[in-house]
Design an enzyme around this catalytic site. Structure first.
Site, PDB file in Angstrom:
ATOM      1  N   LYS A 115     -18.004  55.294  29.395  1.00 36.06           N
ATOM      2  CA  LYS A 115     -18.532  54.436  30.442  1.00 36.06           C
ATOM      3  C   LYS A 115     -18.402  55.089  31.818  1.00 36.06           C
ATOM      4  CE  LYS A 115     -14.415  51.481  31.137  1.00 36.06           C
ATOM      5  NZ  LYS A 115     -14.289  51.471  32.601  1.00 36.06           N
TER       6      LYS A 115
ATOM      7  N   ARG B 286     -21.899  56.178  36.276  1.00 38.27           N
ATOM      8  CA  ARG B 286     -22.332  57.078  37.340  1.00 38.27           C
ATOM      9  C   ARG B 286     -23.800  57.464  37.159  1.00 38.27           C
ATOM     10  NH1 ARG B 286     -16.981  57.620  36.760  1.00 38.27           N
ATOM     11  NH2 ARG B 286     -15.670  58.362  38.489  1.00 38.27           N
TER      12      ARG B 286
ATOM     13  N   GLY C  72     -14.481  47.593  38.175  1.00 34.80           N
ATOM     14  CA  GLY C  72     -13.863  48.150  39.381  1.00 34.80           C
ATOM     15  C   GLY C  72     -14.635  49.337  39.911  1.00 34.80           C
TER      16      GLY C  72
ATOM     17  N   GLN D 299     -12.435  56.636  43.198  1.00 33.54           N
ATOM     18  CA  GLN D 299     -13.742  55.996  43.066  1.00 33.54           C
ATOM     19  C   GLN D 299     -14.450  55.822  44.410  1.00 33.54           C
ATOM     20  OE1 GLN D 299     -12.835  52.437  40.829  1.00 33.54           O
ATOM     21  NE2 GLN D 299     -12.603  53.561  38.902  1.00 33.54           N
TER      22      GLN D 299
ATOM     23  N   ASP E   1      -5.265  55.962  32.744  1.00 37.69           N
ATOM     24  CA  ASP E   1      -5.732  55.153  31.620  1.00 37.69           C
ATOM     25  C   ASP E   1      -5.064  55.543  30.304  1.00 37.69           C
ATOM     26  OD1 ASP E   1      -7.372  53.684  33.237  1.00 37.69           O
ATOM     27  OD2 ASP E   1      -9.202  54.790  32.759  1.00 37.69           O
TER      28      ASP E   1
END
Length: 410
Positions: A20, A25, A88, A161, A301
């Protein structure tokens, strides 16, 4: 939704889900192109679905054909009210690139996103010479003004980000731009962004991830169909599963990926777990994991599967980078300690380091995902360390990134 995972599952082979991080992106890059972009292996995660909705809100024409989408950007007027769902990444990037498409809009979200602080946007919008109004540093936020490029300085310590959003935005502006980034974390995610931008014909230079030079008036143009590579974040769970069971083969991963979570392979090595590549497939051998030390600052993560890996080893394991877990779907460090503490795992957090006192086994019982997809997946893998299995509450959270995850257990 509750899901019960038995202690004696027998999964020999899995196919990894689409990334993802790449897909989101790619969708936004296509939204900034006047030409039609074809993107395949897009996946069906909630975050990707949300991003496709965002693309339409930003004025793109979106057509979906099973696992392929065609996106023609800059077709319609941007909606004045944008909603990013619970993504997010979608929030941080959309809020920034929206400044190139509209001079007045509001961004909102739902669920856990409403609890995430938006304070970092204050300094970024000031750098872009825009006005921002927030709900006491929470959603919704409103942006107004005409964006211009130039010289910007940002703090990258909380998330990369925001920088990704700027790297998508600034090439579209008339002015040349320079970004000075202080304390950048998660550098591999910037590698993903730059690799993706290159495929759309956008060129960006940087010096040691501290200074980024971006020419203005660049045009987004994807000349060939883009195939999204598969996800190391979900695959990390299966790597741990294979190590504590009888091995596993994971199909569809890119051996040369720039994804942050490819670092899981280094973590396996630290825990003395062997793996090999054969014809593009990754095989994890059944092992007896050893306690390990690992720095997950640039790949936060990985914390949930790393905790299960540490639980499977007898002794003290140390994982640094806990400060990166505060602003996730949950306060992930605290949730990991609380939920797996229910299963008899002792976890201690000291400053930026998580200490896991592994015993090689866990107690059967019940954990709550806290609506965090990565906690739910880690719980499923942890069941192999118990005698009778684990019940996972709010198990549907996996839809955010890996909607087909539970099928492997059925």
């Amino acid at each position: 939704m509750e899901f019960f995972v038995t202690a004696n599952t027998k999964i020999k082979k899995v196919y990894s889900t689409p990334s993802k991080s790449f897909a989101q992106r790619a969708i936004l890059a296509a939204t900034l192109s006047k030409k039609t972009s074809t993107i395949s292996n897009i996946g069906t995660s909630d975050d990707v679905k949300n991003m496709l909705k965002i693309a339409a809100q930003l004025g793109a024409k979106v057509e979906i054909f099973e696992d392929t989408v065609k996106i023609k950007g800059l077709q319609k007027k941007v909606k004045s009210k944008l909603n990013c769902g619970e993504s997010g990444l979608g929030l941080r990037i959309t809020t920034i690139i929206g400044t190139a498409l509209s001079e007045n809009y509001t961004v909102n979200g739902k669920g856990s996103l409403l609890k995430r602080s938006m304070i970092d946007f204050n300094s970024i919008m000031k750098e872009l010479q825009l006005e921002i109004i927030s709900n006491d540093n929470f959603l919704p936020i409103s942006i107004s003004g005409k964006v211009k490029g130039g010289h910007l300085t940002i703090d990258g310590s909380n998330s990369s980000q925001y920088l990704t959003g700027l790297l998508l935005l600034l090439p579209t502006l008339a002015e040349n731009s320079t970004i000075i980034v202080k304390h950048l974390k998660s550098k591999p995610y910037i590698d993903i962004t730059i690799e993706l931008l290159n495929k759309f014909g956008i060129k960006i230079r940087h010096k040691n991830y501290e200074k980024f030079v971006i020419k203005g008036n660049q045009k987004y143009n994807l000349t060939d169909e883009l195939i999204i590579e598969n996800d190391y974040s979900e695959a990390a769970n299966w790597m741990v599963y294979g190590a504590i069971n009888k091995g596993i083969k994971i199909e569809g991963l890119n051996k040369n990926s720039v994804q942050a979570d490819v670092m899981m392979l280094k973590a396996l090595k630290a825990a003395e777990i062997k793996h090999k590549w054969k014809k593009g497939d990754l095989s994890i051998k059944k092992s007896k994991p050893s306690p390990f030390k690992f720095d997950a600052t640039d790949c936060p993560d990985l914390f949930p599967p790393l905790v299960i890996l540490a639980a499977s080893a007898k002794g003290l394991s140390k994982i640094s980078g806990v400060n990166r877990l505060i602003n996730k779907e949950s306060n992930r460090g605290i949730v990991l300690a609380k939920q797996f503490g229910k299963l008899g795992l002792e976890i201690e957090i000291v400053n930026d380091v998580m200490l896991i006192y592994g015993t090689g086994t866990l107690e059967s019982g019940s954990i709550h995902s806290n609506n965090d997809h990565r906690i739910a997946m880690a719980g499923a893998i942890a069941a192999s360390l118990t005698k009778k299995g684990i019940k996972i509450e709010k198990a549907e959270a996996v839809k955010k990134s890996a909607p087909h995850f539970w099928q492997n257990f059925q």
